[in-house]
Design a protein around this motif. Structure first.
Motif, mmCIF file in Angstrom:
data_model
loop_
_atom_site.group_PDB
_atom_site.id
_atom_site.type_symbol
_atom_site.label_atom_id
_atom_site.label_comp_id
_atom_site.label_asym_id
_atom_site.label_seq_id
_atom_site.Cartn_x
_atom_site.Cartn_y
_atom_site.Cartn_z
ATOM 1 N N VAL A 124 0.839 -1.072 0.031
ATOM 2 C CA VAL A 124 0.116 0.005 -0.010
ATOM 3 C C VAL A 124 0.895 1.259 0.060
ATOM 4 C CG1 VAL A 124 -1.638 1.302 1.302
ATOM 5 C CG2 VAL A 124 -1.817 -1.156 1.218
ATOM 6 N N LEU A 125 0.819 2.191 -1.012
ATOM 7 C CA LEU A 125 1.508 3.275 -1.060
ATOM 8 C C LEU A 125 0.735 4.483 -0.483
ATOM 9 C CD1 LEU A 125 4.463 3.892 -2.195
ATOM 10 C CD2 LEU A 125 3.168 4.835 -4.276
ATOM 11 N N VAL A 126 1.367 5.317 0.343
ATOM 12 C CA VAL A 126 0.868 6.302 1.121
ATOM 13 C C VAL A 126 1.592 7.572 0.983
ATOM 14 C CG1 VAL A 126 0.252 7.224 3.473
ATOM 15 C CG2 VAL A 126 -0.353 4.846 2.744
ATOM 16 N N ARG A 127 0.753 8.647 0.775
ATOM 17 C CA ARG A 127 1.624 10.059 0.558
ATOM 18 C C ARG A 127 1.115 10.907 1.580
ATOM 19 N NH1 ARG A 127 -1.194 12.271 -3.916
ATOM 20 N NH2 ARG A 127 -2.643 13.190 -2.326
ATOM 21 N N ASP A 128 2.206 11.635 2.072
ATOM 22 C CA ASP A 128 1.971 12.715 2.746
ATOM 23 C C ASP A 128 2.362 14.062 2.017
ATOM 24 O OD1 ASP A 128 4.474 12.992 3.555
ATOM 25 O OD2 ASP A 128 4.091 12.582 5.726
ATOM 26 N N ALA A 129 2.435 15.133 2.923
ATOM 27 C CA ALA A 129 2.997 16.318 2.181
ATOM 28 C C ALA A 129 4.340 16.341 1.850
ATOM 29 C CB ALA A 129 2.700 17.700 3.234
ATOM 30 N N SER A 130 5.300 15.294 2.520
ATOM 31 C CA SER A 130 6.503 15.305 2.242
ATOM 32 C C SER A 130 7.095 14.299 1.525
ATOM 33 C CB SER A 130 7.456 15.221 3.833
ATOM 34 O OG SER A 130 7.134 14.001 4.213
ATOM 35 N N GLY A 131 6.414 13.394 1.118
ATOM 36 C CA GLY A 131 6.771 12.294 0.404
ATOM 37 C C GLY A 131 5.908 10.905 0.520
ATOM 38 N N HIS A 132 6.352 10.005 0.077
ATOM 39 C CA HIS A 132 5.845 8.598 0.019
ATOM 40 C C HIS A 132 6.300 7.569 1.043
ATOM 41 C CE1 HIS A 132 4.484 10.279 -3.731
ATOM 42 N NE2 HIS A 132 3.387 9.513 -3.655
ATOM 43 N N LEU A 133 5.392 6.620 1.253
ATOM 44 C CA LEU A 133 5.998 5.548 2.112
ATOM 45 C C LEU A 133 5.305 4.443 1.762
ATOM 46 C CD1 LEU A 133 6.648 4.537 5.333
ATOM 47 C CD2 LEU A 133 4.365 5.156 5.861
ATOM 48 N N ARG A 134 5.760 3.166 2.085
ATOM 49 C CA ARG A 134 4.963 1.988 1.494
ATOM 50 C C ARG A 134 4.814 0.939 2.663
ATOM 51 N NH1 ARG A 134 4.673 -0.098 -3.274
ATOM 52 N NH2 ARG A 134 6.392 1.203 -4.367
ATOM 53 N N ALA A 135 3.655 0.301 2.808
ATOM 54 C CA ALA A 135 3.379 -0.385 3.847
ATOM 55 C C ALA A 135 3.236 -1.880 3.161
ATOM 56 C CB ALA A 135 1.923 0.016 4.462
ATOM 57 N N THR A 136 3.929 -2.979 3.660
ATOM 58 C CA THR A 136 3.685 -4.196 3.035
ATOM 59 C C THR A 136 3.211 -5.219 4.252
ATOM 60 O OG1 THR A 136 5.906 -4.555 3.759
ATOM 61 C CG2 THR A 136 5.406 -3.899 1.544
ATOM 62 N N TRP A 137 2.462 -6.124 3.803
ATOM 63 C CA TRP A 137 2.008 -7.284 4.470
ATOM 64 C C TRP A 137 2.282 -8.623 3.637
ATOM 65 C CZ3 TRP A 137 -0.398 -2.493 4.483
ATOM 66 C CH2 TRP A 137 -0.815 -2.215 5.661
ATOM 67 N N PHE A 138 2.537 -9.588 4.213
ATOM 68 C CA PHE A 138 2.934 -10.974 3.752
ATOM 69 C C PHE A 138 1.813 -11.836 4.044
ATOM 70 C CE2 PHE A 138 6.960 -9.414 2.936
ATOM 71 C CZ PHE A 138 7.290 -9.528 1.532
ATOM 72 N N ASN A 139 1.196 -12.520 3.143
ATOM 73 C CA ASN A 139 0.201 -13.618 3.206
ATOM 74 C C ASN A 139 -1.091 -13.197 4.295
ATOM 75 O OD1 ASN A 139 1.392 -15.733 2.183
ATOM 76 N ND2 ASN A 139 2.833 -16.179 3.757
ATOM 77 N N GLN A 140 -1.294 -11.956 4.058
ATOM 78 C CA GLN A 140 -2.562 -11.495 4.634
ATOM 79 C C GLN A 140 -3.673 -10.820 3.526
ATOM 80 O OE1 GLN A 140 -2.121 -9.139 8.089
ATOM 81 N NE2 GLN A 140 -0.867 -10.291 9.055
#
Ligand code: ADP
Ligand code: MG
Length: 702
Positions: A95-111
């Protein structure tokens, strides 16, 4: 009719607090309807609907400010949700998430299902320890909090309250509504505590606490607000308990002192030496009975610790003074069993006793009632039916209630007589954690039987894994062939479609045609009539039946010395205290006792932990404390049965120290102002009566 020019300022605080919740800013008629489902109807209800939890946002940062390795929270908007399959059939949700300063990726395995929580544009909070991967910050399996669009950007608040919700209201709106209520109404309710008390315990004033519980600046402010309300809740409860105690002490009871002559006469009837604990308990309760105010004592002692004899002693003291005694048990089986014990012990005395039970014929019943009224019958045994309807005593001096946790405050209150109250002794084999005796049983003095009579052996308990069951049944057969008897216990009467738990009818079916087919078996459960139950018990006691397949109706008190082995199916559905009770049915005579807990694969982690503790510990007090820790007080004793309203913010397990503090303070306040008549106690008095007046039958207090 309201006059049009009237403003809020003209209303009293009480009237203002009763403002319909629909009129609070941001609520309106639609949400008011939803709130009504949570029992929130007025501004005051909303104000006092506290968050159930908080999210600490003190570590919230922009993506550009993240640092590797520490727990941090990012607030942003979802811009992409992707699910991919890696080798070996593993799925990865990204899941790619953006805020005012940049991007962050959140990851889940096997869910794979987690992807359903996100959509493009969804505002979220993600908390985890971030890692740098190439150019991108990444969080693996972060904690997710969904937010409303309106919350996509930080408002600088460090704590995010989380409320108990109902369908149709989002956290966001709940926060908004509670915030509005706090802003408009937090200063309206008058302080409950006197100034000195606030100072002594460094409690936040009410207005400030209301503000802070909904909108805390930080974790510390939240803790302070919560502490104030926890203290308040426990303090008011302890006031009620202290006042009820005082009221009891102002009642009159017959003085029933014990003399050396009475003592010697009673001891001559007993077939054994009393244990040290029994002697101490007897000292405590005879001291109570010698006074002109009613005894209210709880006698707790593990299964088999010998409570009955202590009760018998008390009854004989009452009888020595020409008074009558009543012994109430939770079931007729138990009442009859007590009658049997008495008849053995009292053959050498002139004490007359009678059992009042459902199965008693009309004519017999009439004769018994007459005997009670005339005073010819000294001891009456039965269920709580004794305190109901038409039973009138000539001179009731003592009531003994066996297995108190099945009786509530209300029933105890019902036994009061007009001018003189009987002394009351309640007994329980479910050891009660001290925190609970301070609350639900706070109006009782406590005696404890700590040791078992010598010669009694603890019950050997085994967890029987599914593949070891054959061996267990072989063991049971061996005991039966030696001449012993056995119990098989299951939680349900019949197989049920909704609950997957073993039933006695299925177990009976299976065992009579299988493992135990060569033995004489019988069924016992609560749906049988009292006459049927009695017949089954009589046959088992006489040894005509070898195996009794039963629900937990045999839980309390059943005493068949020849029964030495018990099998429990579906044990995970019982509380630890209850299991300990059940197990106490075996090993009561000279034969060692054995208990096999049939395990199933589906038992979860906590369930297994509990059952393991059960197999290792033979100390009922330890098990009760553990049960209390794992499952809370409700399961052990059924708060509702005691008629006390549930606690809203305090937790007896967590807040034990606050409880002790509140208790001491409440006791000293009641000692100095028993009717809570002082001006600065008026609000406390009102709160207390509102909450506990009816449940504890406090009447008008003062
Ligand atoms: P509980 O506390 O579980 O109700 P009981 O009163 O039924 O226990 O007592 C359990 C058994 O122990 C009974 O058979 C009783 O006769 C016996 N007993 C009680 N006190 C003593 C004692 N001091 N010495 C030996 N046996 C005792
Ligand atoms: Mg008993």
């Amino acid at each position: 009719m309201e006059s049009p020019d009237r403003t809020d300022a003209d209303l009293s605080p009480k009237q203002r607090l009763l403002t319909p919740v629909a009129k609070v800013r941001g609520v309106g008629p639609y949400r008011a309807e939803m709130l009504a489902r949570l029992g929130i109807r007025t501004a005051s209800d909303l104000l006092f609907a506290f968050p159930r939890d908080y999210l600490d946002l003190s570590d919230e940062r922009l993506v550009s400010e993240l640092e590797a390795g520490e727990m941090q929270t990012v607030r942003g908007t979802v811009v992409e949700v992707a699910t991919s399959k890696s080798g070996f059939g593993k799925t990865r949700v990204s899941v790619l998430v953006r805020d005012a300063s940049g991007h962050l990726r959140a990851t889940w395995f096997n869910q794979p299902f987690i992807s359903k929580r996100f959509f493009d544009g969804q505002a979220v909070l993600l908390s985890a320890k971030p890692k740098r991967r190439g150019l991108m910050w990444e969080m693996s399996h972060p904690t997710v909090t969904n937010l409303a669009q309106e919350e996509a950007e930080s408002d600088g608040k460090k704590m995010l309250p989380i409320y108990s919700l109902t369908e149709g209201i989002s956290q966001y709106y709940m926060r908004k509504m509670a915030e509005a209520a706090a802003e408009e109404f937090a200063e309206v309710p008058e302080e409950v505590f006197p100034e000195a008390l606030l100072a002594k315990y460094s409690l936040l004033p009410l207005g400030e606490a209301l503000q802070a519980i909904h909108q805390p600046d930080n974790a510390e402010a939240m803790e302070q607000a919560r502490r104030r309300f926890i203290f308040q809740e426990l303090f008011i409860m302890q006031l009620a308990v202290a006042i009820r105690r005082l009221q009891q002490q102002m009642q009159f009871a017959p003085e029933l002192p014990t003399s050396t002559k009475i003592d010697a006469r009673i001891r001559r009837l007993l077939p054994f030496e009393l244990t040290e604990s029994q002697t101490k308990a007897i000292e405590e309760l005879t001291a109570d009975m010698a006074l002109a105010r009613p005894m209210n004592r709880l006698l707790q002692g593990d299964v088999g610790s010998g409570k009955t004899i202590v009760a018998l002693y008390a009854m004989l003291v009452a009888i020595a003074h020409g008074k009558q005694a009543a012994l109430m048990a939770p079931t007729e089986i138990l009442a009859r069993q007590h009658a049997e014990t008495l008849s053995e012990l009292l053959t050498a005395s002139r004490v007359h006793f009678a059992v009042l039970a459902g199965g008693t014929s009309k004519a017999d019943r009439a004769r018994i009632l007459d005997g009670i009224l005339e005073g010819e019958i000294n001891v009456v045994l039965g269920t709580h039916a004794i305190i109901q309807d038409d039973v009138r005593f000539k001179q009731l001096g003592l009531i003994v209630i066996d297995e108190q946790h099945k009786f509530g405050v209300k029933q105890r209150a019902a036994m009061r007589q007009d001018d003189q109250s009987p002394h009351v002794l309640v007994m329980t084999a479910t050891p009660i954690p001290r925190t609970v005796t301070m609350t639900m049983f706070g109006d009782l003095d406590v005696s404890t039987l700590r040791e078992l009579p010598t010669g009694r052996q603890p019950v050997n308990t085994y967890l029987v894994e599914p593949d070891k069951q054959q061996r267990w049944w072989a063991f049971v057969r061996d005991r039966l062939r030696e001449g012993r008897q056995a119990y098989v216990v299951a939680p349900l009467v019949d197989e049920s479609e909704t609950v997957s738990a073993p039933s006695v009818s299925a177990a009976y079916e299976q065992l009579t045609n299988g493992e135990l087919e060569e033995f004489r078996m019988a069924l016992l459960h609560g749906r049988m009539s009292s006459i049927e139950k009695q017949e089954v018990m009589d046959a088992f006691r006489a040894g005509e039946t070898q195996v009794l397949v039963s629900t937990s109706v045999i839980e309390v008190g059943v005493d068949v010395a020849n029964a030495s082995v018990m099998t429990i199916a579906g044990a995970e559905r019982f509380g630890l205290a209850q299991l300990h009770q059940l197990r106490g049915r075996v090993g009561r005579g000279s034969h060692a006792g054995f208990c096999g807990v049939l395990m199933v694969d589906e038992v979860n982690e906590q369930g297994r932990e509990r059952l393991e503790a059960f197999s290792k510990s033979t100390d009922g007090f330890e098990l009760a404390e553990l049960d209390f820790k794992l499952r809370g007080p409700g399961d052990l004793f059924g708060t509702q049965q005691h008629g006390l309203p549930p606690l809203r913010i305090a937790d007896l397990r967590r807040d034990r120290e606050v409880l002790e503090e509140a208790r001491r303070e409440a006791q000293s306040l009641v000692a100095s102002d028993p009717g809570l008549k002082q001006l600065d106690h008026a609000r406390l008095r009102r709160q207390m009566l509102l909450r506990y007046g009816k449940a504890l039958e406090l009447g008008d207090v003062g």
